[in-house]
Design an enzyme around this catalytic site. Sequence first.
Site, PDB file in Angstrom:
ATOM      1  N   ARG A 145      48.503 126.719  60.932  1.00 41.97           N
ATOM      2  CA  ARG A 145      47.423 126.142  60.124  1.00 41.97           C
ATOM      3  C   ARG A 145      46.370 125.460  61.004  1.00 41.97           C
ATOM      4  O   ARG A 145      45.175 125.727  60.890  1.00 41.97           O
ATOM      5  CB  ARG A 145      47.992 125.121  59.129  1.00 41.97           C
ATOM      6  N   THR A 267      48.699 118.493  69.408  1.00 41.95           N
ATOM      7  CA  THR A 267      48.163 118.194  68.070  1.00 41.95           C
ATOM      8  C   THR A 267      49.250 117.601  67.182  1.00 41.95           C
ATOM      9  O   THR A 267      49.508 118.059  66.080  1.00 41.95           O
ATOM     10  CB  THR A 267      47.570 119.450  67.417  1.00 41.95           C
ATOM     11  N   CYS A 298      47.271 113.480  61.683  1.00 40.19           N
ATOM     12  CA  CYS A 298      46.131 113.524  60.766  1.00 40.19           C
ATOM     13  C   CYS A 298      45.971 112.196  60.038  1.00 40.19           C
ATOM     14  O   CYS A 298      44.854 111.699  59.860  1.00 40.19           O
ATOM     15  CB  CYS A 298      46.284 114.674  59.774  1.00 40.19           C
ATOM     16  N   HIS A 325      50.387 112.660  50.498  1.00 33.60           N
ATOM     17  CA  HIS A 325      50.106 113.748  51.439  1.00 33.60           C
ATOM     18  C   HIS A 325      50.435 115.109  50.829  1.00 33.60           C
ATOM     19  O   HIS A 325      51.491 115.290  50.217  1.00 33.60           O
ATOM     20  CB  HIS A 325      50.933 113.544  52.704  1.00 33.60           C
ATOM     21  N   ASN A 329      54.023 123.054  56.017  1.00 36.51           N
ATOM     22  CA  ASN A 329      54.899 124.188  56.291  1.00 36.51           C
ATOM     23  C   ASN A 329      56.344 123.809  56.579  1.00 36.51           C
ATOM     24  O   ASN A 329      57.230 124.657  56.518  1.00 36.51           O
ATOM     25  CB  ASN A 329      54.353 124.981  57.497  1.00 36.51           C
ATOM     26  N   THR A 356      56.624 108.043  57.126  1.00 39.71           N
ATOM     27  CA  THR A 356      55.477 108.342  57.978  1.00 39.71           C
ATOM     28  C   THR A 356      55.434 107.322  59.089  1.00 39.71           C
ATOM     29  O   THR A 356      55.695 106.135  58.867  1.00 39.71           O
ATOM     30  CB  THR A 356      54.149 108.313  57.202  1.00 39.71           C
TER      31      THR A 356
END
Length: 496
Positions: A145, A267, A298, A325, A329, A356
């Site tokens: 993604r 990332t 993010c 959220h 995947n 989180t």
Amino acid sequence: MSHEQMNEHLSDWTERESTAEAMIPLIGRLYRKNNVVTSIYGRAIINQSVIGILRAHRYVRQVENSELSVHDTYPFLEAMDRLELGCAHIDIGKLAVKYRAENASEPVEEFLRREIGEVIGQFSAESAQNAENDTKDIVLYGFGRIGRLLARILIEKAGGGNNLRLRAIVVRKGGAENDLEKRASLLRRDSVHGSFNGTISIDTQDSAIIANGNYIKVIYSDGPDTLDYTSYGINNAIVIDNTGIWRDEEGLGRHLKSKGVSRVMLTAPGKGNIKNIVYGINHGWITDDDRILSAASCTTNAITPVLKAIHDEYGIVDGHVETVHSYTNDQNLIDNYHKGSRRGRSAPLNMVITETGAATAVAKALPELKGKLTGNAIRVPTPNVSMAILNLNLNSEVSVDAVNEYLREMALHSELQKQIDFVNSPEVVSTDFVGSRHAGIVDAQATITAGNRLILYVWYDNEAGYSAQVIRVVSQMAGVSYPIFPSRERPDQLLD
């Protein structure tokens, strides 16, 4: 309404359409010849349709409480086209508003010489060629993604001679004989973000995807440390690892063992001593000696800029961050085994409480908030766009109007304008923010205050917004930066 008045509305619209059409070649020429990126209040107008340009102008009404017309901005594009500009990011919307507020009788070209004088006359064919020769090779390790969205952004920016050039993607060989076609198809079509803006073809003989003229080698590999990128003409590359498999220095360091790699960007949140960089907050921490960096998560990117803005102005005593959220995947489509708690339950059918690390991760980029925030998350049955609810106790009492006005100014005229966006509509919902390249968007209509307590609702496209932040960090690593106009400081006369 009379027939004549109705005709006036249509005539006005047709005239604005005609002006917007005339703007398109000017915007394109400035971008491709001079590498000048033009925007309207942060909304890029490169490769936009006539309607897209008109809508960008209409957006100004939401944030400035006044109209901005294509008739206001067109003279700026005309003048800029004559001035042989060097590389820059220029917000013609903000310049037009400033021009109108200061002295609209002055010739536009004279105004521009004051405002963007440092890049006027800086273009030359030699400098353009040098910029082309100085491009930084980028390799995407993984093509999921985030990988595909990073590819879209890099391909889009290459059209202006941007100094980042996507040279290869590295994936594991899939089971299908037409693996390359499938990879290209996933880049071409996206159920959330729509079709790729351009053309895509494949070179099956040399295993490559050609997207808008960018020749991108597709390399099949089972490990990051066995490749020789130099054999493909790739040198001193920055590898962007978007697989999430390795998050520490030992694992990510394997990339550096492959020939042709100089640096690595992760990332995902990095572990150990890896610097977690949120662009706009702590990108100044990046040094030439850093070989491995992380772009954090993010959610961390979405909330840290807003938290910094609030802390700088009001002081944060403590608070709680609740993230709503979209599913990802790593969850299951239907109930099945999953090593994580609750994540084995069907993502499209359930709200799933999960953990989180974003609240504590904020401190890695903003140390002054260490130990002040708690956090939790709820995964919900939407494929993209998430929300962070910031429940904060401040050092002083606040009001809804004061906080919203402050955040509006930060979104428009501060050094965080690329990270913080601002919306003030009672009708927006999550899908309205698909494709937003801001790290987070403050929903002004949802702001709540009570004494020194503040609750903010921050939307974010957890795919596109985060990918844009990653590219900003990579640009910093590569030493690619251009002056931004107008200056980030808002003139006092525009605050009235």
